[in-house]
Scaffold this motif. Sequence first.
Motif, PDB file in Angstrom:
ATOM      1  N   PHE A  38      47.650  25.710  22.261  1.00  0.00           N
ATOM      2  CA  PHE A  38      47.986  26.572  21.131  1.00  0.00           C
ATOM      3  C   PHE A  38      47.842  25.791  19.816  1.00  0.00           C
ATOM      4  CE2 PHE A  38      50.987  29.053  18.407  1.00  0.00           C
ATOM      5  CZ  PHE A  38      50.295  30.249  18.448  1.00  0.00           C
ATOM      6  N   THR A  39      48.210  24.524  19.823  1.00  0.00           N
ATOM      7  CA  THR A  39      47.993  23.675  18.642  1.00  0.00           C
ATOM      8  C   THR A  39      46.511  23.619  18.318  1.00  0.00           C
ATOM      9  OG1 THR A  39      49.944  22.328  19.135  1.00  0.00           O
ATOM     10  CG2 THR A  39      48.298  21.352  17.684  1.00  0.00           C
ATOM     11  N   ASP A  40      45.682  23.416  19.333  1.00  0.00           N
ATOM     12  CA  ASP A  40      44.229  23.394  19.134  1.00  0.00           C
ATOM     13  C   ASP A  40      43.749  24.713  18.546  1.00  0.00           C
ATOM     14  OD1 ASP A  40      41.445  22.301  19.627  1.00  0.00           O
ATOM     15  OD2 ASP A  40      41.408  24.103  20.890  1.00  0.00           O
ATOM     16  N   PHE A  41      44.247  25.830  19.075  1.00  0.00           N
ATOM     17  CA  PHE A  41      43.871  27.149  18.555  1.00  0.00           C
ATOM     18  C   PHE A  41      44.228  27.269  17.077  1.00  0.00           C
ATOM     19  CE2 PHE A  41      45.621  31.362  17.493  1.00  0.00           C
ATOM     20  CZ  PHE A  41      44.442  32.104  17.494  1.00  0.00           C
ATOM     21  N   LEU A  42      45.469  26.914  16.718  1.00  0.00           N
ATOM     22  CA  LEU A  42      45.904  27.035  15.323  1.00  0.00           C
ATOM     23  C   LEU A  42      45.052  26.184  14.391  1.00  0.00           C
ATOM     24  CD1 LEU A  42      49.799  26.955  15.681  1.00  0.00           C
ATOM     25  CD2 LEU A  42      48.340  28.956  15.281  1.00  0.00           C
ATOM     26  N   GLN A  43      44.639  25.025  14.851  1.00  0.00           N
ATOM     27  CA  GLN A  43      43.939  24.090  13.975  1.00  0.00           C
ATOM     28  C   GLN A  43      42.424  24.258  13.970  1.00  0.00           C
ATOM     29  OE1 GLN A  43      45.450  20.226  15.072  1.00  0.00           O
ATOM     30  NE2 GLN A  43      47.454  20.674  14.214  1.00  0.00           N
ATOM     31  N   THR A  44      41.868  25.024  14.905  1.00  0.00           N
ATOM     32  CA  THR A  44      40.399  25.101  14.976  1.00  0.00           C
ATOM     33  C   THR A  44      39.812  26.500  14.944  1.00  0.00           C
ATOM     34  OG1 THR A  44      40.373  25.090  17.407  1.00  0.00           O
ATOM     35  CG2 THR A  44      40.267  22.935  16.285  1.00  0.00           C
ATOM     36  N   PHE A  45      40.590  27.553  15.186  1.00  0.00           N
ATOM     37  CA  PHE A  45      40.008  28.903  15.262  1.00  0.00           C
ATOM     38  C   PHE A  45      39.441  29.315  13.909  1.00  0.00           C
ATOM     39  CE2 PHE A  45      40.160  33.483  14.691  1.00  0.00           C
ATOM     40  CZ  PHE A  45      39.378  33.894  15.757  1.00  0.00           C
ATOM     41  N   ARG A  46      38.203  29.749  13.930  1.00  0.00           N
ATOM     42  CA  ARG A  46      37.545  30.237  12.712  1.00  0.00           C
ATOM     43  C   ARG A  46      37.029  31.647  12.944  1.00  0.00           C
ATOM     44  NH1 ARG A  46      36.875  24.809  12.294  1.00  0.00           N
ATOM     45  NH2 ARG A  46      36.839  23.946  10.201  1.00  0.00           N
ATOM     46  N   LEU A  47      37.240  32.493  11.949  1.00  0.00           N
ATOM     47  CA  LEU A  47      36.646  33.824  11.970  1.00  0.00           C
ATOM     48  C   LEU A  47      35.180  33.701  11.566  1.00  0.00           C
ATOM     49  CD1 LEU A  47      39.343  35.949  10.134  1.00  0.00           C
ATOM     50  CD2 LEU A  47      38.707  36.106  12.536  1.00  0.00           C
ATOM     51  N   PRO A  48      34.328  34.530  12.127  1.00  0.00           N
ATOM     52  CA  PRO A  48      32.954  34.540  11.618  1.00  0.00           C
ATOM     53  C   PRO A  48      32.996  35.022  10.168  1.00  0.00           C
ATOM     54  CG  PRO A  48      33.247  36.145  13.388  1.00  0.00           C
ATOM     55  CD  PRO A  48      34.546  35.445  13.209  1.00  0.00           C
ATOM     56  N   HIS A  49      32.251  34.379   9.314  1.00  0.00           N
ATOM     57  CA  HIS A  49      32.267  34.718   7.887  1.00  0.00           C
ATOM     58  C   HIS A  49      31.159  35.739   7.623  1.00  0.00           C
ATOM     59  CE1 HIS A  49      32.275  34.368   3.571  1.00  0.00           C
ATOM     60  NE2 HIS A  49      33.351  33.616   3.645  1.00  0.00           N
ATOM     61  N   PRO A  50      31.528  37.017   7.333  1.00  0.00           N
ATOM     62  CA  PRO A  50      30.511  38.064   7.175  1.00  0.00           C
ATOM     63  C   PRO A  50      29.514  37.766   6.053  1.00  0.00           C
ATOM     64  CG  PRO A  50      32.734  38.978   6.934  1.00  0.00           C
ATOM     65  CD  PRO A  50      32.867  37.511   7.152  1.00  0.00           C
ATOM     66  N   ALA A  51      29.983  37.201   4.949  1.00  0.00           N
ATOM     67  CA  ALA A  51      29.074  36.907   3.843  1.00  0.00           C
ATOM     68  C   ALA A  51      28.035  35.870   4.260  1.00  0.00           C
ATOM     69  CB  ALA A  51      29.852  36.417   2.629  1.00  0.00           C
ATOM     70  N   LEU A  52      28.476  34.895   5.041  1.00  0.00           N
ATOM     71  CA  LEU A  52      27.527  33.883   5.516  1.00  0.00           C
ATOM     72  C   LEU A  52      26.517  34.505   6.472  1.00  0.00           C
ATOM     73  CD1 LEU A  52      29.728  30.746   6.224  1.00  0.00           C
ATOM     74  CD2 LEU A  52      28.091  31.075   4.384  1.00  0.00           C
ATOM     75  N   ASP A  53      26.987  35.415   7.322  1.00  0.00           N
ATOM     76  CA  ASP A  53      26.088  36.037   8.280  1.00  0.00           C
ATOM     77  C   ASP A  53      24.995  36.831   7.583  1.00  0.00           C
ATOM     78  OD1 ASP A  53      27.583  34.962  10.302  1.00  0.00           O
ATOM     79  OD2 ASP A  53      28.714  36.792  10.700  1.00  0.00           O
ATOM     80  N   VAL A  54      25.335  37.561   6.524  1.00  0.00           N
ATOM     81  CA  VAL A  54      24.370  38.398   5.820  1.00  0.00           C
ATOM     82  C   VAL A  54      23.450  37.554   4.948  1.00  0.00           C
ATOM     83  CG1 VAL A  54      24.138  40.186   4.055  1.00  0.00           C
ATOM     84  CG2 VAL A  54      25.858  40.412   5.842  1.00  0.00           C
ATOM     85  N   ASN A  55      24.028  36.664   4.153  1.00  0.00           N
ATOM     86  CA  ASN A  55      23.253  35.904   3.176  1.00  0.00           C
ATOM     87  C   ASN A  55      22.435  34.778   3.786  1.00  0.00           C
ATOM     88  OD1 ASN A  55      24.278  37.490   1.123  1.00  0.00           O
ATOM     89  ND2 ASN A  55      26.034  36.141   0.814  1.00  0.00           N
ATOM     90  N   LEU A  56      22.828  34.289   4.924  1.00  0.00           N
ATOM     91  CA  LEU A  56      22.173  33.117   5.487  1.00  0.00           C
ATOM     92  C   LEU A  56      21.504  33.392   6.833  1.00  0.00           C
ATOM     93  CD1 LEU A  56      24.970  30.543   4.647  1.00  0.00           C
ATOM     94  CD2 LEU A  56      22.907  31.005   3.350  1.00  0.00           C
ATOM     95  N   GLN A  57      21.107  34.653   7.046  1.00  0.00           N
ATOM     96  CA  GLN A  57      20.524  35.000   8.339  1.00  0.00           C
ATOM     97  C   GLN A  57      19.278  34.176   8.649  1.00  0.00           C
ATOM     98  OE1 GLN A  57      19.868  39.183   8.151  1.00  0.00           O
ATOM     99  NE2 GLN A  57      21.832  39.673   9.060  1.00  0.00           N
ATOM    100  N   ASN A  58      18.470  33.902   7.649  1.00  0.00           N
ATOM    101  CA  ASN A  58      17.215  33.199   7.885  1.00  0.00           C
ATOM    102  C   ASN A  58      17.368  31.687   7.870  1.00  0.00           C
ATOM    103  OD1 ASN A  58      15.879  35.644   8.065  1.00  0.00           O
ATOM    104  ND2 ASN A  58      15.590  35.745   5.848  1.00  0.00           N
ATOM    105  N   LEU A  59      18.530  31.192   7.456  1.00  0.00           N
ATOM    106  CA  LEU A  59      18.743  29.753   7.415  1.00  0.00           C
ATOM    107  C   LEU A  59      19.351  29.287   8.718  1.00  0.00           C
ATOM    108  CD1 LEU A  59      20.245  29.319   3.854  1.00  0.00           C
ATOM    109  CD2 LEU A  59      17.908  28.839   4.575  1.00  0.00           C
ATOM    110  N   GLU A  60      18.920  28.154   9.164  1.00  0.00           N
ATOM    111  CA  GLU A  60      19.488  27.556  10.358  1.00  0.00           C
ATOM    112  C   GLU A  60      20.580  26.581   9.933  1.00  0.00           C
ATOM    113  OE1 GLU A  60      18.672  28.013  13.646  1.00  0.00           O
ATOM    114  OE2 GLU A  60      17.374  29.661  13.021  1.00  0.00           O
ATOM    115  N   LEU A  61      21.844  26.937  10.184  1.00  0.00           N
ATOM    116  CA  LEU A  61      22.964  26.052   9.868  1.00  0.00           C
ATOM    117  C   LEU A  61      23.472  25.449  11.164  1.00  0.00           C
ATOM    118  CD1 LEU A  61      25.122  28.079   7.333  1.00  0.00           C
ATOM    119  CD2 LEU A  61      23.571  26.201   6.848  1.00  0.00           C
ATOM    120  N   ASP A  62      23.679  24.149  11.148  1.00  0.00           N
ATOM    121  CA  ASP A  62      24.276  23.565  12.336  1.00  0.00           C
ATOM    122  C   ASP A  62      25.778  23.843  12.317  1.00  0.00           C
ATOM    123  OD1 ASP A  62      25.433  21.733  10.607  1.00  0.00           O
ATOM    124  OD2 ASP A  62      24.167  20.067  11.235  1.00  0.00           O
TER     125      ASP A  62
END
Length: 184
Positions: A38-62
């Motif tokens: 649960f500590t790991d969950f609290l410290q690492t869970f990230r929501l997908p960022h919708p703005a990043l998904d739309v604006n950066l669809q063609n970019l490959e981000l590691d």
Amino acid sequence: MADVGVNDGGGGAGGGAAGGGQARRVVDALGQVVRGRFTDFLQTFRLPHPALDVNLQNLELDDQEQEARTPPEYLTRLDMMVLEDRATLLVDYNHLRSHDPELAQALEAHYYRVEMYLRLALRQSLEAALGAAGADFLVKLKEKRTELGVGFYNFPRVVNIRMLRADRIGRLSAVAGREGGGKE
């Protein structure tokens, strides 16, 4: 995560306080695993960022670049919890289930047993993420005699209050019912 029993440090003649020896400390292995995950969950869970998904669809981000752009969701919520002087962190059960399905299953089946370990994980995360501000907040709660808590919402299995039975004791449950005791 298999159902892990309580490790009582052994038993047998002379092993307990009644046998003349010292009482042994009981360690709940499942509780310790839940606390860590649960500590790991609290410290690492990230929501997908919708703005990043739309604006950066063609970019490959590691993964590292994407993580740098989206902060962990529950660390942000811990900040808000302290700023708003709230003692309960609300967690979306769907987030937990998507991040760690075995942890979500263990919470549902053994909630009463592991609830204390959830609060310990919350305390550790506050101290680790917020440093002095988190420590000050915990001191303030102690002075007010208020305990930290973890609440869950979006729990998928809702039980009608009239259908609650003894088999639900100790399990995480969402309850539905009508106010006022009228006919449903």
